[in-house]
Design a protein around this motif. Structure first.
Motif, short mmCIF file in Angstrom:
data_model
loop_
_atom_site.label_atom_id
_atom_site.label_comp_id
_atom_site.label_asym_id
_atom_site.label_seq_id
_atom_site.Cartn_x
_atom_site.Cartn_y
_atom_site.Cartn_z
N ILE A 61 1.04 -1.34 -0.15
CA ILE A 61 0.20 -0.39 -0.41
C ILE A 61 0.64 0.95 -0.25
O ILE A 61 0.91 2.08 -0.70
CB ILE A 61 -1.17 0.17 1.12
CG1 ILE A 61 -2.14 -1.07 0.78
CG2 ILE A 61 -1.76 1.32 1.78
CD1 ILE A 61 -3.26 -1.25 1.65
N PHE A 62 1.65 0.99 0.71
CA PHE A 62 2.33 2.39 0.76
C PHE A 62 3.47 2.32 -1.33
O PHE A 62 3.86 3.34 -1.21
CB PHE A 62 4.29 2.32 1.46
CG PHE A 62 4.84 3.35 1.42
CD1 PHE A 62 4.87 4.43 2.52
CD2 PHE A 62 6.33 3.37 1.57
CE1 PHE A 62 6.64 5.51 2.58
CE2 PHE A 62 7.12 3.88 1.21
CZ PHE A 62 7.31 5.49 1.32
N THR A 63 3.78 1.21 -0.91
CA THR A 63 4.39 1.89 -2.83
C THR A 63 3.57 2.22 -3.58
O THR A 63 4.16 2.73 -4.56
CB THR A 63 5.38 0.45 -2.75
OG1 THR A 63 4.24 -0.22 -2.69
CG2 THR A 63 6.99 0.06 -1.78
N LYS A 64 2.42 1.55 -3.07
CA LYS A 64 1.43 1.50 -4.53
C LYS A 64 1.37 3.53 -3.91
O LYS A 64 0.89 3.79 -5.56
CB LYS A 64 0.10 0.71 -4.25
CG LYS A 64 -0.75 1.10 -5.31
CD LYS A 64 -0.13 0.00 -6.65
CE LYS A 64 -0.95 -0.50 -6.73
NZ LYS A 64 -0.70 -0.90 -8.00
N HIS A 65 0.63 3.76 -3.21
CA HIS A 65 0.85 5.53 -2.68
C HIS A 65 1.34 6.36 -2.82
O HIS A 65 1.27 7.28 -3.68
CB HIS A 65 0.45 5.57 -0.92
CG HIS A 65 0.10 6.54 -1.26
ND1 HIS A 65 -1.50 7.66 -1.36
CD2 HIS A 65 0.69 7.86 -0.23
CE1 HIS A 65 -1.89 8.58 -0.81
NE2 HIS A 65 0.10 9.09 0.25
N GLN A 66 2.53 5.60 -2.80
CA GLN A 66 4.18 6.53 -3.21
C GLN A 66 4.24 6.54 -5.00
O GLN A 66 5.38 7.49 -5.52
CB GLN A 66 5.07 6.53 -2.57
CG GLN A 66 5.12 6.59 -1.19
CD GLN A 66 4.98 8.47 -0.86
OE1 GLN A 66 5.48 9.06 -1.61
NE2 GLN A 66 4.10 9.02 -0.18
N ASN A 67 3.50 5.86 -5.63
CA ASN A 67 3.66 5.92 -6.81
C ASN A 67 5.55 5.27 -7.27
O ASN A 67 5.85 6.06 -8.87
CB ASN A 67 3.78 6.58 -7.98
CG ASN A 67 1.95 7.15 -7.86
OD1 ASN A 67 1.10 6.14 -7.29
ND2 ASN A 67 1.84 7.82 -7.73
N PHE A 68 5.75 4.39 -6.18
CA PHE A 68 7.06 3.66 -6.69
C PHE A 68 7.33 3.22 -7.85
O PHE A 68 8.57 2.93 -8.95
CB PHE A 68 7.56 2.69 -5.99
CG PHE A 68 8.41 3.54 -5.05
CD1 PHE A 68 8.05 4.77 -4.05
CD2 PHE A 68 9.18 2.53 -3.59
CE1 PHE A 68 8.33 5.00 -3.21
CE2 PHE A 68 9.21 3.44 -2.43
CZ PHE A 68 9.27 4.30 -2.19
N ALA A 69 6.41 2.44 -8.63
CA ALA A 69 6.30 1.86 -9.66
C ALA A 69 6.61 2.55 -10.98
O ALA A 69 7.15 2.00 -12.36
CB ALA A 69 5.17 0.90 -10.07
N ASP A 70 6.00 3.91 -11.56
CA ASP A 70 5.96 4.52 -12.45
C ASP A 70 7.11 5.86 -12.03
O ASP A 70 8.26 5.68 -14.02
CB ASP A 70 5.14 5.68 -11.62
CG ASP A 70 3.45 4.62 -12.40
OD1 ASP A 70 4.34 3.57 -13.32
OD2 ASP A 70 2.95 5.41 -12.54
N ARG A 71 8.03 5.48 -10.95
CA ARG A 71 8.97 6.46 -11.07
C ARG A 71 10.31 6.01 -10.75
O ARG A 71 11.34 6.46 -11.00
CB ARG A 71 8.83 7.01 -9.44
CG ARG A 71 7.51 7.98 -9.29
CD ARG A 71 7.42 8.70 -8.37
NE ARG A 71 8.29 9.62 -7.18
CZ ARG A 71 9.05 9.64 -5.58
NH1 ARG A 71 7.77 8.96 -4.92
NH2 ARG A 71 9.35 9.54 -5.33
N LYS A 140 8.27 13.38 -7.49
CA LYS A 140 6.98 12.78 -7.69
C LYS A 140 6.02 14.26 -8.42
O LYS A 140 6.35 15.19 -8.43
CB LYS A 140 6.14 12.52 -6.23
CG LYS A 140 5.12 11.97 -6.60
CD LYS A 140 4.97 11.87 -4.97
CE LYS A 140 3.10 11.26 -4.76
NZ LYS A 140 3.36 11.39 -3.39
N GLN A 141 4.86 13.46 -9.57
CA GLN A 141 4.49 14.40 -10.36
C GLN A 141 3.54 14.68 -9.69
O GLN A 141 2.82 14.16 -9.42
CB GLN A 141 4.65 13.79 -11.32
CG GLN A 141 5.60 13.97 -12.38
CD GLN A 141 5.70 13.54 -13.97
OE1 GLN A 141 4.38 13.20 -14.05
NE2 GLN A 141 6.67 13.40 -14.47
#
Length: 143
Positions: A61-71, A140-141
């Protein structure tokens, strides 16, 4: 992303004792557990799996909220460090589970005493891998 989430899970397990919240629930069913004759190693394995599952969900949930996959870049940096740390971590707990089946408790005691030389390097490897992954994140955008 799986390795980053698992690395976060292992580090969270060091600071958030999920099994301490699960143990009072198991105490309620203690008589049922004793009547089923489940060994302590099976109970501890179940506690380990449940606590890692809950903490993995929190890390996801933390990595999804911070958009780690896109960044993150296409080749995740630090993955080799994280994987090496996770392998050492898994080997340590497998050794503890196997040693707990030996009667007398001496083998389990020896694994816990010598496990310091395995578990702390695994934490260091995971921290280095997560640091490398964190440093490679794009800004982060804002939507």
């Amino acid at each position: 992303m799986f390795y980053i989430n698992m690395g976060l899970t292992v580090l969270l397990s060091k600071f958030v004792p999920v099994s301490a919240f699960i143990m009072p629930i198991l105490v309620l069913f203690e008589s049922n557990i004793k009547s089923m004759k489940i060994s302590n190693s099976v109970i501890m394995s179940m506690l380990l799996i449940i606590s890692i599952g809950v903490l993995y969900l929190v890390a996801h949930i933390f990595t999804k909220h911070q958009n780690f996959a896109d960044r993150l870049p296409s080749k995740n940096p630090g993955t080799t460090f994280i994987v090496a740390g996770l392998i050492l971590y898994a080997l340590y707990f497998i050794a503890i589970i196997v040693a707990s089946n030996v009667e007398g408790g001496g083998a389990s005691f020896a694994v816990r005493q010598l496990g310091v030389y395995v578990i702390y390097p695994s934490y260091i490897l995971i921290c280095v891998g997560l640091y490398k992954a964190y440093k490679s994140l794009a800004p982060k955008q804002n939507p």
